[in-house]
Scaffold this motif. Structure first.
Motif, mmCIF file in Angstrom:
data_model
loop_
_atom_site.group_PDB
_atom_site.id
_atom_site.type_symbol
_atom_site.label_atom_id
_atom_site.label_comp_id
_atom_site.label_asym_id
_atom_site.label_seq_id
_atom_site.Cartn_x
_atom_site.Cartn_y
_atom_site.Cartn_z
ATOM 1 N N ASP A 187 62.345 73.019 -16.534
ATOM 2 C CA ASP A 187 61.354 72.301 -15.525
ATOM 3 C C ASP A 187 61.791 73.157 -14.071
ATOM 4 O O ASP A 187 61.213 72.769 -12.928
ATOM 5 N N GLY A 188 62.767 74.382 -14.280
ATOM 6 C CA GLY A 188 62.947 74.950 -12.900
ATOM 7 C C GLY A 188 64.204 74.111 -12.214
ATOM 8 O O GLY A 188 64.501 74.687 -10.947
ATOM 9 N N LEU A 249 48.415 63.989 -27.671
ATOM 10 C CA LEU A 249 49.453 65.032 -27.345
ATOM 11 C C LEU A 249 50.646 64.596 -27.780
ATOM 12 O O LEU A 249 51.006 63.533 -27.593
ATOM 13 N N ALA A 250 51.520 65.623 -28.389
ATOM 14 C CA ALA A 250 52.884 65.334 -28.401
ATOM 15 C C ALA A 250 53.637 66.271 -27.504
ATOM 16 O O ALA A 250 53.530 67.559 -27.571
ATOM 17 N N VAL A 251 54.396 65.733 -26.831
ATOM 18 C CA VAL A 251 55.435 66.289 -25.724
ATOM 19 C C VAL A 251 56.885 65.713 -26.041
ATOM 20 O O VAL A 251 57.261 65.006 -26.445
ATOM 21 N N TRP A 256 56.722 69.400 -22.036
ATOM 22 C CA TRP A 256 56.181 70.548 -22.918
ATOM 23 C C TRP A 256 55.362 70.055 -23.975
ATOM 24 O O TRP A 256 56.006 69.339 -24.805
ATOM 25 N N VAL A 257 54.459 70.676 -24.344
ATOM 26 C CA VAL A 257 53.241 70.145 -25.261
ATOM 27 C C VAL A 257 53.645 70.976 -26.539
ATOM 28 O O VAL A 257 53.647 72.147 -26.588
ATOM 29 N N ARG A 268 52.003 72.221 -20.325
ATOM 30 C CA ARG A 268 52.838 71.103 -20.114
ATOM 31 C C ARG A 268 52.168 69.842 -19.341
ATOM 32 O O ARG A 268 50.860 70.303 -18.817
ATOM 33 N N VAL A 269 52.516 68.861 -19.623
ATOM 34 C CA VAL A 269 51.959 67.474 -19.037
ATOM 35 C C VAL A 269 53.001 67.000 -18.028
ATOM 36 O O VAL A 269 54.220 66.870 -18.236
ATOM 37 N N ALA A 270 52.486 66.453 -16.621
ATOM 38 C CA ALA A 270 53.516 65.760 -15.847
ATOM 39 C C ALA A 270 53.792 64.373 -16.221
ATOM 40 O O ALA A 270 52.740 63.514 -16.461
#
Length: 429
Positions: A187-188, A249-251, A256-257, A268-270
């Motif tokens: 995520d930086g 979705l699986a994250v 991250w997807v 990616r999903v928030a």
């Protein structure tokens, strides 16, 4: 032996004492008010001059160390166990400790708050560091010890070398240090720094390059481990997604997807910072249901629609370890880590609730109102996460959304990596 150029300054291998004397002369001239940092050829390097200005504004005493309040043993151990950097200590040690021992230096690893978590290397140098309070659990930020490689790298967001009298506090003038920030590739997020420090006489101009390269190696290892965890989650989630009717979705825990059903896969999903199973509103998909998976989450898209739109936005640009935006509404809240450019954009929009045109934003960010294509591209990327709270024509936060802007306690600490004209103006109050 030859002279080497570092960050725009010439450092002499042949006469380290002459270099230290020159730096001490500059230091004394600045403190005596005979020179403004960064204004003449004899002035300190830009990264040092900017730090010295911060020290003068914050009232750091160049003649007196601020007392250290080290972490307790229990807190130090807790932070070590929680730090992702614990997993890359072997890489840091293998790459840096031989050079540190040969050069009479020590390797130091800190967290994102500048607290020393690990310290290894030459025993005589460790004893010298003890006299400076440079021990495990110490706070090595600029506010406590003045200009130094660790604290200044945390503010500048890039590798920094601080040699001899480039340290703001005089008691550190016999010291040299080079530090590089370490970031979480997921995520930086800033994780901390890795640093080589030792007596000023042990200075070598390649130290900064060495530390920077090793920091990138460590981040690469963290990235490889993340990819492996994604592959494990993908393998376990694939059979479940194949049986699901509808969109899902699986994250992983960072959003991250790894797989989708009935959707175009995003990268990616928030997700909320601390997600919980149950109903959840997501900016890209609306109402969803969150279910735990081994090593991640299953997101079922769609659900009973109600008044779930966001009603409040908190833009937090107060910290030195990154900026976040948190969106809240009846269905809960979620946070998104911002890139430096997106933090600048949202700061300008929060400061101008009436809205800004693309040309005005280009002038705010670049000092050039013709760079509208760049502005529109960045806003398009930002709207992937914040489409529900951003409006356009002009660009602004949507009507009916309450916006809270959280600023640093001192204006000069606002988005320290930014060179945007609007941010520079805000730093001046």
């Amino acid at each position: 032996m030859s002279d080497r150029a570092i960050d725009g300054a010439i450092w002499s291998d042949r006469d380290n004492r002459a270099t230290a004397h020159r730096l001490a002369t500059v230091h004394e001239a600045v403190l005596a008010g005979e020179m403004t940092p960064g204004r003449t050829s004899a002035a300190p390097r830009p990264v040092i001059g900017e730090s010295w200005r911060r020290m003068q504004v914050s009232g750091v005493d160049p003649d007196r160390d601020r007392p250290q309040v080290p972490l307790s043993v229990a807190e130090l151990e807790r932070r070590r166990q929680m730090s992702p950097l614990a997993g890359v200590l072997p890489i840091l040690g293998e790459q840096l400790l031989p050079a540190a021992d040969a050069a009479q230096q020590i390797m130091v690893v800190t967290d994102a708050e500048g607290r020393v978590l690990w310290r290894e290397g030459s025993a005589p140098v460790r004893r010298m560091a003890d006299r400076l309070g440079f021990d495990k659990g110490a706070d090595w930020t600029e506010d406590v010890v003045g200009t130094n490689a660790i604290g200044t790298a945390l503010v500048a967001g890039r590798p920094v070398l601080v040699h001899s009298a480039e340290h703001f506090v005089r008691s550190h003038h016999q010291w040299t240090c080079a530090a590089a920030p370490l970031h979480d590739p997921r995520d930086g997020r800033l994780l901390g720094t890795v640093d080589l420090s030792g007596p000023a006489a042990s200075f070598h101009p390649t130290t900064l390059s060495l530390v920077s390269v090793v920091a990138r190696l460590a981040e690469g290892e963290l990235r490889s481990r993340h990819h492996l965890s994604l592959e494990r989650l993908r393998s376990s989630a694939a059979p479940l997604l194949a049986r699901i009717g509808g969109r899902a979705l699986a994250v992983d825990p960072s959003g991250w997807v790894v797989g989708v059903a009935g959707l175009t896969p995003p990268d990616r999903v928030a997700l909320p910072k601390a997600p919980e199973a149950g109903p959840l509103w997501l900016p890209r998909y609306g109402m969803c249901a969150l279910e735990p998976l081994p090593g991640g989450w299953l997101i079922r898209v769609g659900g009973r629609e109600r008044d779930t739109g966001p009603s409040r936005v908190v833009l937090d640009v107060s910290g030195r370890d990154g900026s976040t935006v948190t969106v809240s509404g009846p269905a809960g809240s979620w946070s998104h880590e911002l890139t430096p450019r997106h933090a600048e954009l949202l700061f300008v929009l929060a400061a101008h609730p009436q809205g800004r045109s693309a040309a005005e934003l280009a002038r705010d960010l670049f000092g050039d109102d013709s760079r509208t294509v760049t502005v529109r591209a960045e806003l398009s990327r930002l709207r992937r996460h914040l489409a529900s709270v951003l409006a356009h024509r002009p660009y602004r936060f949507a009507d009916g959304v309450e916006v809270e802007l959280r600023l640093p306690p001192r204006p000069d600490r606002l988005l320290p990596q930014s060179s945007a004209p609007a941010v520079a103006a805000a730093r001046l109050g």
